[in-house]
Design a protein around this motif. Structure first.
Motif, mmCIF file in Angstrom:
data_model
loop_
_atom_site.group_PDB
_atom_site.id
_atom_site.type_symbol
_atom_site.label_atom_id
_atom_site.label_comp_id
_atom_site.label_asym_id
_atom_site.label_seq_id
_atom_site.Cartn_x
_atom_site.Cartn_y
_atom_site.Cartn_z
ATOM 1 N N LEU A 1 0.870 -1.181 0.000
ATOM 2 C CA LEU A 1 0.000 0.000 0.000
ATOM 3 C C LEU A 1 0.906 1.231 0.000
ATOM 4 N N PRO A 2 1.440 1.599 -1.161
ATOM 5 C CA PRO A 2 2.450 2.662 -1.219
ATOM 6 C C PRO A 2 1.853 4.056 -1.146
ATOM 7 N N LEU A 3 1.147 4.326 -0.059
ATOM 8 C CA LEU A 3 0.489 5.623 0.131
ATOM 9 C C LEU A 3 0.948 6.225 1.446
ATOM 10 N N ALA A 4 1.549 7.397 1.395
ATOM 11 C CA ALA A 4 1.925 8.095 2.620
ATOM 12 C C ALA A 4 0.701 8.754 3.234
ATOM 13 N N ARG B 1 -1.629 -11.072 5.364
ATOM 14 C CA ARG B 1 -1.433 -11.001 6.813
ATOM 15 C C ARG B 1 -0.605 -9.780 7.216
ATOM 16 N N VAL B 2 0.104 -9.190 6.245
ATOM 17 C CA VAL B 2 0.987 -8.061 6.534
ATOM 18 C C VAL B 2 0.748 -6.973 5.494
ATOM 19 N N LEU B 3 0.645 -5.738 5.938
ATOM 20 C CA LEU B 3 0.592 -4.601 5.035
ATOM 21 C C LEU B 3 1.957 -3.926 5.005
ATOM 22 N N VAL B 4 2.402 -3.551 3.821
ATOM 23 C CA VAL B 4 3.619 -2.766 3.669
ATOM 24 C C VAL B 4 3.168 -1.394 3.178
ATOM 25 N N ALA B 5 3.285 -0.394 4.036
ATOM 26 C CA ALA B 5 2.607 0.879 3.809
ATOM 27 C C ALA B 5 3.581 2.047 3.713
ATOM 28 N N ALA C 1 0.160 -7.476 11.082
ATOM 29 C CA ALA C 1 1.287 -6.547 11.206
ATOM 30 C C ALA C 1 1.239 -5.530 10.073
ATOM 31 N N VAL C 2 1.791 -4.358 10.350
ATOM 32 C CA VAL C 2 1.951 -3.315 9.340
ATOM 33 C C VAL C 2 3.405 -2.871 9.357
ATOM 34 N N ILE C 3 4.025 -2.851 8.188
ATOM 35 C CA ILE C 3 5.407 -2.393 8.053
ATOM 36 C C ILE C 3 5.397 -1.019 7.407
ATOM 37 N N ALA C 4 6.059 -0.053 8.021
ATOM 38 C CA ALA C 4 6.135 1.303 7.475
ATOM 39 C C ALA C 4 7.361 1.996 8.056
ATOM 40 N N SER C 5 7.734 3.114 7.454
ATOM 41 C CA SER C 5 8.887 3.858 7.972
ATOM 42 C C SER C 5 8.506 4.730 9.154
ATOM 43 N N GLU D 1 5.674 -13.252 0.109
ATOM 44 C CA GLU D 1 5.697 -13.828 1.454
ATOM 45 C C GLU D 1 6.682 -13.069 2.349
ATOM 46 N N VAL D 2 6.238 -12.760 3.549
ATOM 47 C CA VAL D 2 7.075 -12.069 4.533
ATOM 48 C C VAL D 2 7.012 -12.840 5.846
ATOM 49 N N SER D 3 8.139 -12.906 6.532
ATOM 50 C CA SER D 3 8.195 -13.545 7.848
ATOM 51 C C SER D 3 8.745 -12.557 8.863
ATOM 52 N N ILE D 4 8.038 -12.413 9.970
ATOM 53 C CA ILE D 4 8.463 -11.515 11.048
ATOM 54 C C ILE D 4 8.729 -12.361 12.285
#
Length: 214
Positions: free
Chosen positions: A14-17, A69-73, A97-101, A140-143
């Motif tokens: 989800l490449p939206l700031a 299962r994971v959002l990359v935002a 989980a959500v991954i973001a800066s 696929e992402v693993s945390i």
């Protein structure tokens, strides 16, 4: 393998700031008196058109991302109002989980308190994982919460959590559960307090009873 130690599965990009909580959970879904049924509201205006039909071009409507299962935002995820419904809805939708800066501070707190994992990485690391997530074959992402690492197809990155937050995730605790771990100490403090200041105990109830007698 302890399931509380790992989150793994499909990651959706989800490449939206500045994606705010009104976009995550629109206001019309806040009318209920409990937490149930919020999954339908997640990104509603992005997932559906004005006639309520699914938008085929939105990532979470694509069949290859059905088990996300994971959002990359983008950065500043969860800004806007403090509605906790945004976190509850994401969890009901299956997001763990959500991954973001960066995250809005209140959203980050709401997420932690409800065991939705906010993972803060550098912008280059987020972009690398975003690129992987953009291809279903590498999404696929693993945390690893115990080791505090994120692994995608092309990127392995460390993240940080406060000790108490890491403990909550590893032990499967929300904020209430974490507080209850201190119940013996709380009970001991309360006992000592009332023994030292007995005239303060139930003062409101005693005052109300006295007024009713009058």
């Amino acid at each position: 393998m302890n399931e509380n130690h790992f989150i793994s599965g499909v990651a959706a990009p989800l490449p939206l700031a500045n994606l705010d909580t009104d976009q995550i959970m629109p206001k019309q879904f806040l009318r209920g008196i409990d937490k149930n049924g919020l999954d339908i509201g997640v990104f509603y205006d992005m997932r559906f058109d004005e006639q309520g039909r699914k938008r085929d071009d939105f990532v979470l409507n694509r069949p290859e991302y059905a088990q996300t299962r994971v959002l990359v935002a983008g950065s500043n995820f969860g800004c806007g109002s403090s509605r906790e419904h945004a976190v509850w809805g994401l969890q009901q939708f299956g997001i763990q989980a959500v991954i973001a800066s960066s995250f809005a501070e209140i959203f980050h707190a709401n997420a932690i308190n409800n065991r939705l994992l906010p993972v803060v990485l550098s912008e280059p690391e987020v972009q690398a994982i975003m690129a992987d997530a953009s291809r279903p074959s590498t999404a696929e992402v693993s945390i690893n919460i115990q080791a505090m690492t994120v692994r995608s197809h092309s990127c392995t990155a460390p993240f940080t959590l406060a000790d108490r937050h890491r403990h909550m995730f590893l032990e499967g605790l929300d904020m209430i559960g974490a507080t209850l771990e201190y119940k013996p100490a709380i009970d001991a403090f309360a006992l000592e307090h009332w023994q030292s200041y007995p005239w303060l105990k139930h003062v409101a109830g005693r005052t109300r009873a006295r007024l009713n007698q009058d």
